[in-house]
Design a protein around this motif. Structure first.
Motif, mmCIF file in Angstrom:
data_model
loop_
_atom_site.group_PDB
_atom_site.id
_atom_site.type_symbol
_atom_site.label_atom_id
_atom_site.label_comp_id
_atom_site.label_asym_id
_atom_site.label_seq_id
_atom_site.Cartn_x
_atom_site.Cartn_y
_atom_site.Cartn_z
ATOM 1 N N ALA A 197 -20.998 30.022 22.541
ATOM 2 C CA ALA A 197 -19.851 30.195 21.644
ATOM 3 C C ALA A 197 -20.280 30.753 20.287
ATOM 4 N N ALA A 198 -21.516 30.486 19.867
ATOM 5 C CA ALA A 198 -21.900 30.894 18.518
ATOM 6 C C ALA A 198 -23.076 31.856 18.468
ATOM 7 N N ARG A 199 -23.931 31.829 19.464
ATOM 8 C CA ARG A 199 -25.176 32.595 19.350
ATOM 9 C C ARG A 199 -25.775 32.777 20.729
ATOM 10 N N SER A 218 -19.874 29.665 11.420
ATOM 11 C CA SER A 218 -19.913 29.758 12.881
ATOM 12 C C SER A 218 -21.342 29.937 13.372
ATOM 13 N N GLU A 219 -22.069 30.818 12.716
ATOM 14 C CA GLU A 219 -23.434 31.103 13.174
ATOM 15 C C GLU A 219 -24.397 29.956 12.909
ATOM 16 N N ALA A 220 -24.047 29.082 11.963
ATOM 17 C CA ALA A 220 -24.950 27.977 11.620
ATOM 18 C C ALA A 220 -24.578 26.685 12.345
ATOM 19 N N MET A 221 -23.450 26.687 13.061
ATOM 20 C CA MET A 221 -22.921 25.441 13.632
ATOM 21 C C MET A 221 -23.606 25.072 14.953
ATOM 22 N N PHE A 222 -24.012 23.833 15.054
ATOM 23 C CA PHE A 222 -24.623 23.329 16.283
ATOM 24 C C PHE A 222 -23.942 22.035 16.717
#
Lengths: 420, 403
Positions: free
Chosen positions: A296-298, B266-270
């Motif tokens: 979903a993000a990467r 969004s790119e940093a979310m885990f």
């Protein structure tokens, strides 16, 4: 986390390879763009239905067939291994009661009433074998648009069966209440058949309408997890042989196969990630080290020692053709075989003609590793299985599920051999 | 983004695989299935709303999008259609209320004993159903007496070489502050300095109840809070899997938010388990786990599955000696955030969850594990088995006492 094997694709080929490897104690991950062909294809395993005419025994026909089709996937799978894959499948899906094998094809009516030769059939379909002849009655269910018992019966009655056994067929329609719905899908009906009250209504409406000795064909909607009990109950209560006929998609019989295989995978500790397609890879020389999927993000890298590519053909996105007619394999951009010449014909006008484009796919070596034009493997640890392979015309040969099962099984065998 | 999502329906080949997986159309004839209300009905929606209200019975679980072999964004198309429907018809008061967990939390926690008594009082719940349309049996959480933020303000996270930002979301703040404390302790145990910025709702419940303008305002505000940390290169970790998905993807794909803050967040979310498993893959997760001789069925919630990260909780459980985790077959618990709270949808939601409840009970477990708060409450309601976030098992196995 390093897996032993990453399998790409969750159709019959991918799930077969994955389960066989997980059973051997390997750490297996299945990644797939979506759910595969199990939900579309009937639950029968057709190994080879037609070569020069209808095939009565795949075991006998295969050597000659393979000699005549040197590019065919079966060329890479010895008959003994095909047989082993069928036995393995029947045993693993014991709950579905598969019967038959490589020695002789049975003839089952398709959704449109063609007598189709097939090798391995689930117990719920077995009584539909047309070879011995008989008087068949096909049961339609009002509100179910994907099944045409009249059309089916007419075609079945015209079947030519070996030995000239006599086949007659008629159709009838039942109208069990659908709970206020005007129409229902095969899956919706399958859920209803798992309810005792619904079966009661069907049996009561049907039992007076059967003549002695008739063999009763239902659409393949007789339940999901409880299909064996449903089928058994219908046979017992109707006191007639009962069987299922494949329907238009979704294929309830195929869903049973998918559910059995994925449940077995979970029990064997394998991981299945559906909804993630492979978008890249990492390799060192001829060794594939990992595949990248999009989360979903990467992007996410999955490393493994071996890989199985079972992403399907054009229908599943394993192969893609652009508007210029260029074809590519979507996960690794592997070299393709069987491409029509750039200015050559890709399609023939007749739908069921031998389509030149259909032979496109991956050429493989004896370990089912994709190879380039010179016959060298693209990667020493990447194996391929199923509809991605070049050289087959499954809808003409009646060989689709057979190729998927046999090559999925053989790819797993090759990995076990290479890594042992 | 609108075009990307909407145009994906051109890839629909009508194979109906989504229909066979949809847990809601299996449970009710009121929802004809994701393909019918999605790729098919979409043709009738050019410039107008849905032909009927059936799309409101979609829960937004996202299973259809996940299983689609052609990459059609079915759930996203349906979420947008649902919002279009409610924009025309006006959103009912109930949906406006239950979609604002931080407002409810700010009202409820200061008077937690009274609020909890009220929510468990049968006659009052009956009144609530009649007046508001919240089903009298629906599983509602208990307000905590103190919010997690109150604890966080006093908590001093030890200095460490690495910093991680904790997005705890509303469920942790107002209902399950203990899960937040366990998350912080597990992260600190693994050598992180944990920063806990003040934070409000991500807007997800408003999104699923069709109020896109309000949802966008919430998610933008939250992203603005978190973005500076993301720009500093900090990972943002959450134990609320559905809110994490909102920030990772749904704000952009469903709400159509084009916002630089949202993008960097969004790119940093885990997801918490995703983060811990990645640590483990880099050899950086402490594995000084004590044996936990427990049988624990694990349910990966739909929203967690939509992250596309597999089931990292299972790989973490495998590191704990003697813990027997059972991966369950059932896909969905039925609650879908606020869906199962609604009077007209509660029975559907319980019917969807039945298979999962059965599987949980059949395991004869010590407790069950699941990453999503509302799904845990639903599992407890449907199976009478206690359900915990995976971090609670890690926390126990690390030998921490009760938080």
């Amino acid at each position: 986390m390093t897996y032993d094997v990453v399998v790409i694709g969750a159709g019959l080929a991918g799930l077969t390879a994955a389960l066989r490897l997980a059973e051997e104690g390997l750490r297996v991950l299945v990644v797939a763009k979506g759910v595969g062909g199990t939900h579309l294809a009937p639950a029968t395993i057709d190994v080879l239905g037609y070569a020069d005419g209808r095939v009565e025994s795949p075991a006998r026909a295969l050597p000659e067939f393979v000699a005549a089709h040197p590019e065919h996937p079966y060329r890479r799978v010895p008959v003994g291994l095909i047989r082993a894959s069928l036995e393995w499948f029947a045993e693993r899906l014991g709950g579905l009661g598969y019967r038959g094998g490589l020695e002789e094809n049975v003839l089952l009516p398709t959704a449109v009433g063609v007598a189709k030769p097939t090798a391995l059939v689930p117990r719920t379909m077995a009584a539909g074998d047309l070879r011995a002849g008989g008087r068949f009655v096909f049961v339609g269910l009002r509100g179910f648009k994907d099944f045409y018992p009249g059309y089916l019966a007419e075609n079945v009655a015209r079947s030519e069966v070996p030995g000239g056994a006599s086949v007659s067929a008629r159709a009838l329609e039942l109208g069990p209440p659908l709970g206020g719905e005007v129409d229902v899908s095969s899956a919706g009906l399958a859920r209803r058949f798992e309810q005792a009250e619904f079966r009661d209504l069907v049996v009561r409406e049907l039992e007076q309408r059967l003549a002695p000795g008739e063999i009763v064909g239902f659409p393949a909607v007789l339940g999901f997890r409880h299909a064996q009990e449903v089928w058994q109950e219908l046979e017992t209560r109707l006191r007639h042989p009962v069987f299922e006929v494949p329907t238009l998609p979704p294929s309830v019989g195929g869903i049973r196969v998918f559910e059995s295989l994925t449940a077995a995978l979970r029990r064997n500790g394998a991981r299945v990630v559906v909804g993630s397609s492979v978008s890249g890879s990492e390799h060192r020389g001829k060794t594939l080290e990992g595949v990248v999927t999009q989360t979903a993000a990467r992007p996410r890298m999955y490393r493994a020692r071996s890989f199985v590519l079972a992403s399907g053909g054009f229908a599943s996105g394993g192969l893609q053709m652009d508007s210029y007619g260029r074809v590519r394999e979507t996960a690794f951009d592997l070299p393709l075989a069987g491409l029509p010449a750039p200015d050559g014909q890709r399609f023939e006008p007749g739908y069921f003609d031998e389509q030149p484009i259909a032979g496109v796919g991956l050429a493989v070596d004896d370990a089912l590793r994709p190879v380039d034009a010179a016959g060298a493997p693209a990667f020493e640890n990447l194996h391929a299985a199923g509809a991605t392979l070049a050289g087959a015309t499954p809808w003409r040969e009646a060989s689709g599920n057979g190729i998927s099962l046999a090559t999925g099984y053989a790819a797993a065998s090759a990995i076990l051999e290479r890594t042992s | 983004m609108t075009e990307l999502v909407r145009d994906s329906l051109d890839h629909c080949v009508k194979c109906t695989i989504c229909e066979t997986f949809c847990p809601f159309s299996q449970a009710t004839p009121l929802f004809p299935g994701p393909k019918y209300v999605g790729p098919q009905a979409e043709r009738y929606r050019a410039g107008t709303s849905s032909p009927d209200v059936s799309v409101d019975y979609c829960s937004g679980c996202g299973i259809c999008t996940r299983v689609c072999p052609q990459g059609v964004k079915i759930a996203e198309i349906n979420s947008r259609a649902r919002a279009g429907l409610w924009e025309e018809r006006g959103i009912p008061l109930r949906n406006q209320l239950i979609a604002r967990p931080s407002v409810l939390g700010r009202l409820g926690t200061p008077v937690a004993p009274l609020a909890n008594w009220t929510l468990r009082n049968r006659p009052l719940r009956w009144v609530g159903e009649r007046l508001l349309g919240v089903h009298r049996h629906a599983p509602l959480p208990r307000f905590a007496r103190r919010t997690f933020q109150r604890w966080a303000k006093r908590h001093v996270s030890p200095a460490a070489e690495r910093t991680v930002v904790y997005f705890h979301a509303c469920g942790t703040n107002y209902y399950e502050p203990a899960v937040g404390r366990m998350t912080v302790e597990v992260l600190e145990h693994n050598g992180f300095h944990v920063v806990i910025p003040p934070q409000d709702c991500c807007g997800l419940p408003l999104q699923s109840n069709g109020n896109f303008p309000a949802a966008r305002a919430y998610v933008r505000r939250l992203a603005a809070r978190l973005a500076p940390y993301a720009r500093d290169g900090c990972a943002i970790v959450t134990n609320s899997t559905s809110c994490g998905l909102m920030l990772k993807r749904e704000a952009q794909e469903i709400l159509d938010v084009e916002d630089e803050d949202v993008r960097v967040v969004s790119e940093a979310m885990f997801d918490l388990c995703e983060f811990l498993l990645l640590l483990h893959e880099h050899g950086e997760l402490r594995t000084d786990f004590r044996p936990l001789p427990l049988t624990v069925p694990y349910h990966a919630p739909c929203q967690q599955q939509s992250h596309g990260i597999g089931k990292p909780a299972l790989d973490l459980f495998a590191l704990i000696p003697q813990l027997e985790a059972i991966e369950l077959d059932a896909d969905c618990c039925g609650v879908a955030g606020t869906y199962g709270l609604k009077k007209e949808k509660y029975e559907i939601s319980m019917a969807v969850g039945e298979r999962l409840f059965d599987e949980v009970r059949e395991a004869e477990p010590d407790l069950a594990a699941c990453d999503s708060e509302t799904c845990r409450w639903q599992i407890e309601h449907g199976s009478s088995i206690q359900a915990v976030h995976p971090v609670e098992l890690l926390h126990r196995a690390y030998g921490f006492g009760e938080p």
